[in-house]
Design a protein around this motif. Structure first.
Motif, PDB file in Angstrom:
ATOM      1  N   SER B 363       3.020 -28.646  42.828  1.00  0.00           N
ATOM      2  CA  SER B 363       3.533 -27.971  41.642  1.00  0.00           C
ATOM      3  C   SER B 363       4.055 -26.588  41.953  1.00  0.00           C
ATOM      4  N   GLN B 468       1.015 -29.850  35.272  1.00  0.00           N
ATOM      5  CA  GLN B 468       2.275 -29.530  34.625  1.00  0.00           C
ATOM      6  C   GLN B 468       2.110 -29.360  33.137  1.00  0.00           C
ATOM      7  N   ASN B 471      -0.178 -25.235  29.262  1.00  0.00           N
ATOM      8  CA  ASN B 471       0.782 -24.427  28.540  1.00  0.00           C
ATOM      9  C   ASN B 471       1.114 -23.161  29.318  1.00  0.00           C
ATOM     10  N   LYS B 472       2.410 -22.940  29.509  1.00  0.00           N
ATOM     11  CA  LYS B 472       2.809 -21.793  30.326  1.00  0.00           C
ATOM     12  C   LYS B 472       2.443 -20.471  29.675  1.00  0.00           C
ATOM     13  N   GLN B 473       2.210 -20.517  28.363  1.00  0.00           N
ATOM     14  CA  GLN B 473       1.921 -19.254  27.686  1.00  0.00           C
ATOM     15  C   GLN B 473       0.617 -18.641  28.171  1.00  0.00           C
ATOM     16  N   TYR B 475      -0.458 -18.675  31.195  1.00  0.00           N
ATOM     17  CA  TYR B 475      -0.198 -17.934  32.422  1.00  0.00           C
ATOM     18  C   TYR B 475       0.518 -16.619  32.124  1.00  0.00           C
ATOM     19  N   ASP B 476       1.441 -16.648  31.178  1.00  0.00           N
ATOM     20  CA  ASP B 476       2.129 -15.416  30.826  1.00  0.00           C
ATOM     21  C   ASP B 476       1.153 -14.396  30.258  1.00  0.00           C
ATOM     22  N   THR B 493      -6.758 -22.390  34.702  1.00  0.00           N
ATOM     23  CA  THR B 493      -6.326 -23.693  35.202  1.00  0.00           C
ATOM     24  C   THR B 493      -7.466 -24.695  35.187  1.00  0.00           C
TER      25      THR B 493
END
Lengths: 367, 581
Positions: B363, B468, B471-473, B475-476, B493
């Motif tokens: 990834s 995958q 949610n990318k949020q 990490y942000d 994670t």
């Protein structure tokens, strides 16, 4: 603290890279800001922290930052590149290890037996002996195994019939469990889920006794019928069907479509990828079945994985002129057989890779 | 809604078009009403089955009348709409044959929903074609109606009567229906000739208000009827009603027994759909489970001896199996259990760990990801027997190391480090312990390596998609808060993929305890010299081959109990550690 300063430095760096104008800031004000935000001036126990923060502030000094930014950027770039190199190296090693048995299988099948048994195994054959395949294909049926063509026909027949009928039964069952309301539906579904937990070996013995009493031994029905319905796939397809909104059903009803018509004309096209995956996985499952055919059928009626476990011998010395005794199993011949068993699945995989992987990740089973 | 007030003409024009569109786009049973609906809509005072369009026009006009906020207006539209359905139901019930009435009622009310949706689109399109600047205010009220979930349960309820009635009876409503709308329309037609437009609209408002109120009242009584238990109220028959018989049949309380049975059977068509699966499962899955439980307790079960099939009920099978001495030769149960347990408990966590590392690595690269995924997925398609044989050639020793014999690739590799060759595939040669139960560490290593290799692609696939899907949020947010990488790993994670990890662990252990084909592929059918390296499943099959099904049943029951215990423990642990979003 060092770590913390690094992180804050990165953020500082990012912010500065966005800001085109660099405003010189006096050291004292910066110190005052950091002092005020981190620690109170009266607290004596945190003097150490204050001094550490002061060194951070020193780094925040404009002159110090200019040099450090360039260094930091270089360092980050080197770290990034080395991280990528490491990741690619690791993945390559894993891929090589995953592929190694296949490579070994393929080259061993065309080696001569002598070369196979050399003390230092070679990774590329000196001489290619293609007759291995011919010898394997022409082995006649014996007491422990049938001939290749018979077994192949068995496997293909069972696979195709089992897959087609099984998929139809799965679709119909999943549709009924998902969309229709009938008394005892929840009980039935709960029962099906409960049987997922039970090991298959508990059924095997009784099924064997049942089938023996019905005299279904040595036929195709015994290979097809008991495993026609796989609860995993019913569960997966039911979840897929439940995701289709009810308004489609009502619109179809308004247009005068019956339940079955709705299933065939609307539901099946909508869930086509999942259905393709289920079909492929079912076929792979029947191809790989070993235990049940060995139990209930005689060697002529068995499947291709049973055929692989036999020992391949050099009959009549046609390959090596009698160098190996007629009862000694030859490894290269076995590798050739294994190659032939695995080849159709590879072709299937190359054609339909997307569906197989999609189906495996959704259903979570091996079939 | 405020904009609507400014342009009532557009609203009126639109309503006509709406009234046209609705019957036009609904089922063919409603097409006959469309011609009747047009003049009815114009006067907005019809009592026909186009009452829905009427209530729609009236309700939006009443909304115009009361300059309130959009919400209460939307509420009235929603309640009027939901009221329109029971209103339509009762009005239809008063006048039609039972079955065709049920079908048309359902058809109309189900037509209301798709009609409403098509109306939205058509009304959104039409004003756009006519006057482009009025799309927004026109489209709004219908969309608001759609979103309201109040209407939803009604349609689900009405699916049932539709399922009851078979398709061929659809012909009947077409012929019977046109009678009904004709009557009231003829009454209404006389009025508009004598009234002015102002009087017409005033009258329309009044009747609309009255209709809304009546619809609300009937809706409320219907809802009340769901919760109030008691004898179902029979529909009253008004005088001069043409289809009086229909009402009595519909109410359901005076059906004959035969009709009740027929109706019930018709509603259970789902059973026909699941019939093949149920029959097969009963024969090959449910019956064997009961049979296994019963037979395991029969001592000395001999099916061939019809006169005296078994000695008695007792635990002798279990005692013999657990003692490890069945008097028949063959494997020792504890040895098999130890084999299975050690191989599983080492290979499953190791496999998950390696799969996690590979998934994380996959990834974080973008370039050649698909190629790596394909290559890493290859081991999934292989047959355990076939690849077991290939692995065996790595470890196999044929003779001694000389010019014509090999000791296997792995031994050669170890020879570089100066380790003497190990006979991997012969369990007895390298074993710890000296009782009847030994630890064959060399053979265990072979089995573990194969299990890890074979289980890897499936786990990589699942873990990769789990990674995958985080949610990318998160990490942000972590970046903004300045979290270090280890914190991100352990606090974000790991919890997000923990459901998948626990699933893989549980299924991995369950599958590992049932492993059989891989051992046969690696060690041959004898599983390493007289079933030394056998697994529990191998134990079961061995006794089937010998014909002693009693011990086989006992063994399978013991396996079932062990798997249940392990699954229960895993479930308990995962409940504490796994975070489900």
């Amino acid at each position: 603290m060092a770590k913390k300063s690094k992180n804050t430095e990165n953020i500082e760096e990012v912010v500065e890279s966005l800001n085109p104008v660099e405003v010189p800031v006096a050291e004292e004000t910066v110190k005052a800001e950091t002092d005020g935000s981190v620690v109170s001036a009266k607290d004596s126990t945190l003097d150490q922290t204050v001094s550490a923060v002061k060194t951070d502030a020193a780094i925040f000094n404009r002159q110090g930052v200019d040099v450090d930014i360039v260094k930091e950027r270089k360092k980050q770039k080197i770290l990034h590149i080395s991280k990528n190199v490491f990741v690619y190296a690791f993945l390559t090693v894993c891929a090589v290890l995953a592929f190694l048995p296949f490579y070994w299988m393929i080259i061993s099948s065309v080696k001569t037996e002598m070369e196979f048994r050399e003390p230092n195994p070679t990774f590329f054959p000196h001489t290619f002996k293609w007759k291995n395949y011919a010898a394997v294909l022409t082995q006649t049926s014996s007491s422990t195994s049938g001939s290749f063509w018979q077994i192949l026909i068995n496997t293909l027949t069972v696979g195709l019939i089992s897959t087609s009928i099984g998929v139809i039964v799965t679709i119909v069952t999943a549709y009924a469990l998902a969309k229709m309301n009938f008394k005892g539906k929840n009980l039935l579904f709960g029962l099906m889920m409960a049987t997922m937990m039970i090991p298959g070996e508990m059924y095997t013995i009784t099924n064997y006794l049942t089938i023996s009493s019905w005299h279904w031994n040595n036929s195709f029905t015994v290979l097809i019928l008991p495993f026609l319905v796989s609860v995993y796939y019913v569960y997966l397809l039911r979840n897929n069907f439940m995701q289709i909104p009810n308004s489609l059903y009502q619109a179809a009803k308004v247009d005068g479509l019956s339940d079955m018509g709705y299933l065939v004309k609307v539901m099946v096209p909508l869930t086509a990828p999942t259905l393709i995956s289920i079909t492929l996985l079912k076929f792979i499952g029947t191809w790989n079945s070993y235990i049940w055919p060995r139990l209930v059928n005689s060697p002529n009626w068995q499947m291709i994985t049973n055929w692989v476990t036999r020992g391949f011998v050099d009959r009549g010395g046609e390959l090596y002129g009698g160098f190996y005794s007629p009862s000694e199993p030859l490894n290269t011949l076995k590798m050739a057989a294994v190659c032939m068993v695995s080849l159709p699945l590879f072709i299937l995989f190359i054609c339909c890779r997307k569906y197989i992987m999609h189906g495996v990740s959704k259903s979570g089973t091996k079939g | 809604m405020a904009d609507k007030k400014e342009k009532p003409e557009v609203g009126e024009v639109k309503k006509e078009e709406v009234a046209e569109k609705k019957p036009a786009s609904s089922a063919k049973t409603a097409t006959t009403k469309s011609t009747a609906a047009k003049p009815a809509a114009k006067t907005a005072a019809s009592k026909s089955t186009a009452a829905k369009s009427a209530t729609k026009t009236t309700e939006s006009k009443s909304a115009e009348k009361k300059p309130t906020a959009a919400k209460p207006a939307a509420k009235t539209t929603a309640t009027a709409k939901s009221a329109a359905k029971p209103a339509a139901k009762t009005t239809a019930a008063k006048s039609m044959a039972a079955k065709p009435a049920a079908k048309t009622t359902a058809a109309k009310s189900t037509a209301a929903k798709p009609a409403a949706k098509s109306v939205t689109k058509s009304s959104a399109k039409k004003p756009a074609a006519a006057k482009p600047d009025e799309v927004k205010p026109v489209a709004e009220p219908e969309i608001v109606e759609e979103i309201k979930p109040v209407a939803q349960p009604e349609t689900v309820e009405e699916v049932k009567p539709v399922a009851e009635t078979p398709a061929p009876e659809a012909i009947v409503p077409d012929t019977v229906q046109p009678e009904q709308p004709v009557l009231p329309v003829t009454e209404v037609k006389e009025e508009p000739a004598k009234q002015t437009i102002m009087q017409k609209t005033a009258g329309a408002f009044k009747t609309a208000g009255a209709k809304t109120k009546a619809a609300c009242v009937s809706a409320a009584s219907t809802v009340k009827g769901w919760f109030v238990k008691g004898k179902p109220v029979e529909a009253t028959v008004s005088e001069g009603d043409v289809n009086a018989e229909m009402k009595t049949v519909l109410s359901g309380s005076n059906l004959s027994t035969k009709e009740r049975i027929i109706r019930f059977c018709r509603s259970q068509t789902g059973w026909l759909f699941v019939l093949p699966a149920v029959v097969l499962m009963c024969i090959f899955t449910l019956y064997p489970i009961f049979n296994a439980f019963i037979r395991a307790f029969m001592e000395n079960y001999m099916p061939t001896n019809k006169a005296h099939p078994f000695d008695g009920w007792g635990f002798e099978n279990f005692v013999r199996v657990l003692k490890g001495d069945t008097g028949m030769g063959g494997a020792n149960f504890w040895q098999c259990l130890l084999n299975t347990f050690i191989v599983t408990i080492i290979s499953v966590p190791l496999s998950i760990l390696i799969a996690l590392l590979i998934a994380v690595a996959l990834s974080s690269i973008k370039a050649v990801r698909k190629a790596y995924q394909t290559i890493l997925f290859l081991p999934y398609l292989t047959n355990a027997l076939a690849m077991g044989a290939v692995f065996a050639t790595f470890f196999q020793i044929i003779g001694t190391k000389s010019n014509t014999e090999t000791i296997g690739m792995v031994n050669n590799f170890l020879g570089w480090f100066g380790i003497s060759p190990i006979d991997w595939l012969n369990p007895n040669m390298h074993a710890w312990g000296s009782g009847t139960v030994k630890v064959y560490w060399a053979s265990y290593l072979v089995a573990i390596i194969y299990d890890v290799w074979a289980g890897l692609p499936f786990k990589i696939l699942i873990l990769f998609s789990a990674l995958q899907s985080v949610n990318k949020q998160y990490y942000d947010a972590a970046k903004i808060d300045g979290a270090s990488r280890s914190k991100v790993l352990w606090k974000i994670t790991a919890p997000m993929i923990s459901p998948m990890l626990s699933y893989l662990f549980i299924t991995g252990i369950m599958g590992g305890m049932k492993s059989y084909s891989s051992i046969v592929g690696l060690f041959g059918e004898q599983m390493g010299r007289d079933f030394n390296m056998g697994t529990v499943v191998g134990y079961i099959y061995q006794y089937i081959d010998k014909g002693q099904t009693g011990y086989a049943f006992a063994g399978s029951l013991l396996l079932f109990v062990i798997i249940m215990i392990i699954t229960a423990i895993s479930n308990y642990v995962s409940k504490k550690r796994v975070t489900y979003t």
